[in-house]
Design an enzyme around this catalytic site. Sequence first.
Site, PDB file in Angstrom:
ATOM      1  CB  ALA A 290      -0.914  -0.011   1.227  1.00 18.75           C
TER       2      ALA A 290
ATOM      3  N   GLY B 247       2.052   2.832  -2.866  1.00 16.82           N
ATOM      4  CA  GLY B 247       1.973   3.651  -4.080  1.00 16.82           C
ATOM      5  C   GLY B 247       1.216   4.945  -3.863  1.00 16.82           C
TER       6      GLY B 247
ATOM      7  NE  ARG C  97      -4.068   5.820 -14.161  1.00 15.56           N
ATOM      8  CZ  ARG C  97      -4.910   4.884 -14.623  1.00 15.56           C
ATOM      9  NH1 ARG C  97      -6.041   5.236 -15.183  1.00 15.56           N
ATOM     10  NH2 ARG C  97      -4.622   3.608 -14.506  1.00 15.56           N
TER      11      ARG C  97
ATOM     12  N   GLY D  34       9.657  -0.441  -6.633  1.00 17.40           N
ATOM     13  CA  GLY D  34       9.082  -1.603  -7.319  1.00 17.40           C
ATOM     14  C   GLY D  34       8.437  -2.572  -6.341  1.00 17.40           C
TER      15      GLY D  34
ATOM     16  CD  GLU E 188       5.351  -6.633 -14.840  1.00 18.83           C
ATOM     17  OE1 GLU E 188       4.567  -5.671 -14.781  1.00 18.83           O
ATOM     18  OE2 GLU E 188       5.078  -7.765 -14.399  1.00 18.83           O
TER      19      GLU E 188
ATOM     20  NE  ARG F  12     -30.991  14.622  16.191  1.00 17.80           N
ATOM     21  CZ  ARG F  12     -30.876  15.701  16.955  1.00 17.80           C
ATOM     22  NH1 ARG F  12     -31.870  16.561  17.047  1.00 17.80           N
ATOM     23  NH2 ARG F  12     -29.770  15.923  17.631  1.00 17.80           N
TER      24      ARG F  12
ATOM     25  CG  ASN G 101     -53.339  11.715  19.079  1.00 16.06           C
ATOM     26  OD1 ASN G 101     -52.568  12.486  18.497  1.00 16.06           O
ATOM     27  ND2 ASN G 101     -54.355  11.131  18.476  1.00 16.06           N
TER      28      ASN G 101
HETATM   29  C1  UD1 Z   1       1.972  -5.242 -11.223  1.00 10.46           C
HETATM   30  C2  UD1 Z   1       2.682  -6.490 -11.703  1.00 10.46           C
HETATM   31  C3  UD1 Z   1       1.997  -6.988 -12.985  1.00 10.46           C
HETATM   32  C4  UD1 Z   1       0.541  -7.260 -12.729  1.00 10.46           C
HETATM   33  C5  UD1 Z   1      -0.139  -6.001 -12.155  1.00 10.46           C
HETATM   34  C6  UD1 Z   1      -1.528  -6.328 -11.713  1.00 10.46           C
HETATM   35  C7  UD1 Z   1       4.989  -6.209 -11.020  1.00 10.46           C
HETATM   36  C8  UD1 Z   1       6.361  -5.857 -11.435  1.00 10.46           C
HETATM   37  N1  UD1 Z   1       4.063  -6.167 -11.953  1.00 10.46           N
HETATM   38  O1  UD1 Z   1       2.175  -4.262 -12.218  1.00 10.46           O
HETATM   39  O2  UD1 Z   1       2.631  -8.194 -13.402  1.00 10.46           O
HETATM   40  O3  UD1 Z   1      -0.105  -7.638 -13.926  1.00 10.46           O
HETATM   41  O4  UD1 Z   1       0.579  -5.532 -10.994  1.00 10.46           O
HETATM   42  O5  UD1 Z   1      -2.173  -5.131 -11.355  1.00 10.46           O
HETATM   43  O6  UD1 Z   1       4.793  -6.555  -9.861  1.00 10.46           O
HETATM   44  N2  UD1 Z   1       3.662  -0.811  -4.874  1.00 10.46           N
HETATM   45  C9  UD1 Z   1       4.322  -0.478  -3.711  1.00 10.46           C
HETATM   46  N3  UD1 Z   1       5.624  -0.098  -3.799  1.00 10.46           N
HETATM   47  C10 UD1 Z   1       6.292  -0.037  -4.982  1.00 10.46           C
HETATM   48  C11 UD1 Z   1       5.589  -0.347  -6.143  1.00 10.46           C
HETATM   49  C12 UD1 Z   1       4.283  -0.747  -6.076  1.00 10.46           C
HETATM   50  O7  UD1 Z   1       3.776  -0.535  -2.623  1.00 10.46           O
HETATM   51  O8  UD1 Z   1       7.470   0.327  -4.949  1.00 10.46           O
HETATM   52  C13 UD1 Z   1       2.264  -1.207  -4.801  1.00 10.46           C
HETATM   53  C14 UD1 Z   1       1.360  -0.179  -5.469  1.00 10.46           C
HETATM   54  O9  UD1 Z   1       0.862   0.740  -4.511  1.00 10.46           O
HETATM   55  C15 UD1 Z   1       0.260  -1.015  -6.055  1.00 10.46           C
HETATM   56  C16 UD1 Z   1       0.912  -2.372  -6.297  1.00 10.46           C
HETATM   57  O10 UD1 Z   1       2.093  -2.385  -5.527  1.00 10.46           O
HETATM   58  O11 UD1 Z   1      -0.791  -1.213  -5.139  1.00 10.46           O
HETATM   59  C17 UD1 Z   1       1.186  -2.649  -7.751  1.00 10.46           C
HETATM   60  O12 UD1 Z   1       2.123  -1.718  -8.220  1.00 10.46           O
HETATM   61  P1  UD1 Z   1       2.067  -1.130  -9.676  1.00 10.46           P
HETATM   62  O13 UD1 Z   1       3.201  -0.260  -9.873  1.00 10.46           O
HETATM   63  O14 UD1 Z   1       0.717  -0.613  -9.944  1.00 10.46           O
HETATM   64  O15 UD1 Z   1       2.304  -2.466 -10.529  1.00 10.46           O
HETATM   65  P2  UD1 Z   1       1.878  -2.673 -12.017  1.00 10.46           P
HETATM   66  O16 UD1 Z   1       2.815  -1.942 -12.881  1.00 10.46           O
HETATM   67  O17 UD1 Z   1       0.452  -2.429 -12.204  1.00 10.46           O
END
Ligand code: UD1
Length: 455
Positions: free
Chosen positions: A10, A12, A16, A79, A152, A331, A375
Site C-alpha cells: 500500500a 503507491g 490518477r 518496485g 511485464e 435520531r 396522541n
Molecule cells: C503489477 C505487476 C503486474 C501485474 C499487475 C496487476 C509487477 C512488477 N508487476 O504491475 O505483473 O499484472 O501488478 O495489477 O509486480 N507498490 C508499492 N511499492 C512499490 C511499487 C508498487 O507498494 O514500490 C504497490 C502499489 O501501490 C500497487 C501495487 O504495488 O498497489 C502494484 O504496483 P504497480 O506499480 O501498480 O504495478 P503494475 O505496474 O500495475
Amino acid sequence: MSKVSIIILAAGQGSRMKSALPKVLHPIAGKALVQHVIDTAYQLNADKIIGVYGHGGDIVPKTINDDNVKWVIQEQQLGTGHAVDQAMPELEDSDIAVILYGDVPLIKKETLSELIQKAQKDFALLTVNLDDPTGYGRIVRNAEGKVERIVEHKDATEEEKLISEINTGILAVNAGELRNWLKRLDNSNAQGEYYLTDVIAMAVNDDMEVQTVNPENEEEVLGVNSRSQLAELEGFFQLSNAQKLMEQGVSVIDPTRLDIRGNVSVGKDVTLDINVILEGNVVIGDNVSIGANCVIKDTTIETGVVIQPMCHIEQAVIGADSKVGPFARVRPGTKLAEQTHVGNFVEIKNSNVAKGSKINHLSYIGDTDMGSGVNIGAGTITCNYDGANKFRTVIGDNAFIGSDTQLIAPVKVGDNATIGAGSTITKDTPDNELTLTRAKQTSIKGWQRPTKDKK
Ligand code: UD1
Ligand code: CA
C-alpha cells in the site's frame, strides 16, 4: 500446516486519483480499500498481517489504527519486489507469505484459501484471462503448459503481448524461499524497478512447481487506479450485497439502487425500495418494508414495521408493527415501542415512546419519556434545551396533547391528561384533567385595520 503471513502492499501514490488522500484510504461501501483487504486477511486467520506503506507518510497506519497490523515503511517506491522485501524481516522462513494489494479490495477469502492450500508445497499464483490484457504482466508458459516466467507489458515482445493470461500480482509461497529470491532481484528492465514478478523464473529455476489459481469473478482482482474504477468496484460490491440479500429472501426492488455500508441482518419477506442506504449495523425483522430514499444507520427495526419514503433513522429501535414517515427523522437514542406512529416532518431524539403512541405531524420530541396510547397533536414541541442544559419531558399514558403545544422541560404531563391546543406548558399537569394556557377568545366590535397614509 504452515503459519500464514499476509503482506499488503500500500505504498503507491495513486496519482490518477488526483487526491490528497492516499489511494488505499478511499472508501468502497464506506470502508477504506485497504481495510477491505485487512478484513479479508482476518477471515483467513492469518498469523501476521503486515502493511507496507510509503506515500502519504503515516496517514495510512494512523487511519487504520489496528494493533494487529504491523506496518513497515517503504521510503522510496522502487518496485513491487522492493516493497515486499521491506516486510520480509517480519516473517519466519517456515511461513507462507501471501502478497495482497491495498488497492485490490474485492479479493475473496475462498480464492485465497485455495492459493494458500497450493502454497503448502508449490508456488501459487493467481492469474486470470483477459480479453484486453494491455498493461498487465503476462504469464509465459512452456510447451508443456507449465509456467516459466512473467513478463511485464513494457518488457514484452509483440508475440508475448498476445498472451491473454495475466498476473493479478496476488501470490502465495514459502517465505524462506521468497526471501532468497528477493535478495537476487535487479532492476535492469524497462521501468528500472525491482519486479516481484521476476521471482517466478527464479522459482522455476529452483525446480519449484508454479501452480495457478483463477478467481471465480474477474472483479476480485480488479485494482483501483482512478475515481471511475473506484465507482465501478463500488457498483460490483453493492450488486453482490443486493444479491446476497435476495438469496436470503429480501425483495430488492432495484439491486443497482441499494447501498449497504456495513453489516445488515434481515428476516424474511423484507422489501427494500430504491435508493435505500443501510449503514453500520442494521437489523431488520420479518415483514418489514422500507420505502424509497431512506437512510438507516445502526438501527434495529422489528417485525412488521413500515418505513415510508424519505426517512433518516440513526441509532434507534423501531418497535414491531410501527409506522414511520414519510419524511421522518429519528435520531440517536430513540426507542419506539410496538405499534407507534411517527409521521411526516417529525423529529425524535433520545426519547422513549411506549406502545401505540402517535406523533403524526410536524413535531419535535427530544429527551422525552412518553407513555402508551398518547396522541401528540401537530406542531407539538418539547423545549428540552435552555441554551446550556437539557431537560426531560415526561408524558403519561393516554395523554392527549393539543396541536401547537410547547412543553417546557423539565415537565410532566399526567396520565390521561388533555392539553388544549396552543398551550405553553411550564408546570406539571394533573392526571385526567384538561390544562390550557391560552387567553380566552374575544372579538372587538368596530375594530378597523390600519391604513396607509395617502400622500
Ligand atoms: C503489477 C505487476 C503486474 C501485474 C499487475 C496487476 C509487477 C512488477 N508487476 O504491475 O505483473 O499484472 O501488478 O495489477 O509486480 N507498490 C508499492 N511499492 C512499490 C511499487 C508498487 O507498494 O514500490 C504497490 C502499489 O501501490 C500497487 C501495487 O504495488 O498497489 C502494484 O504496483 P504497480 O506499480 O501498480 O504495478 P503494475 O505496474 O500495475
Ligand atoms: Ca497497477
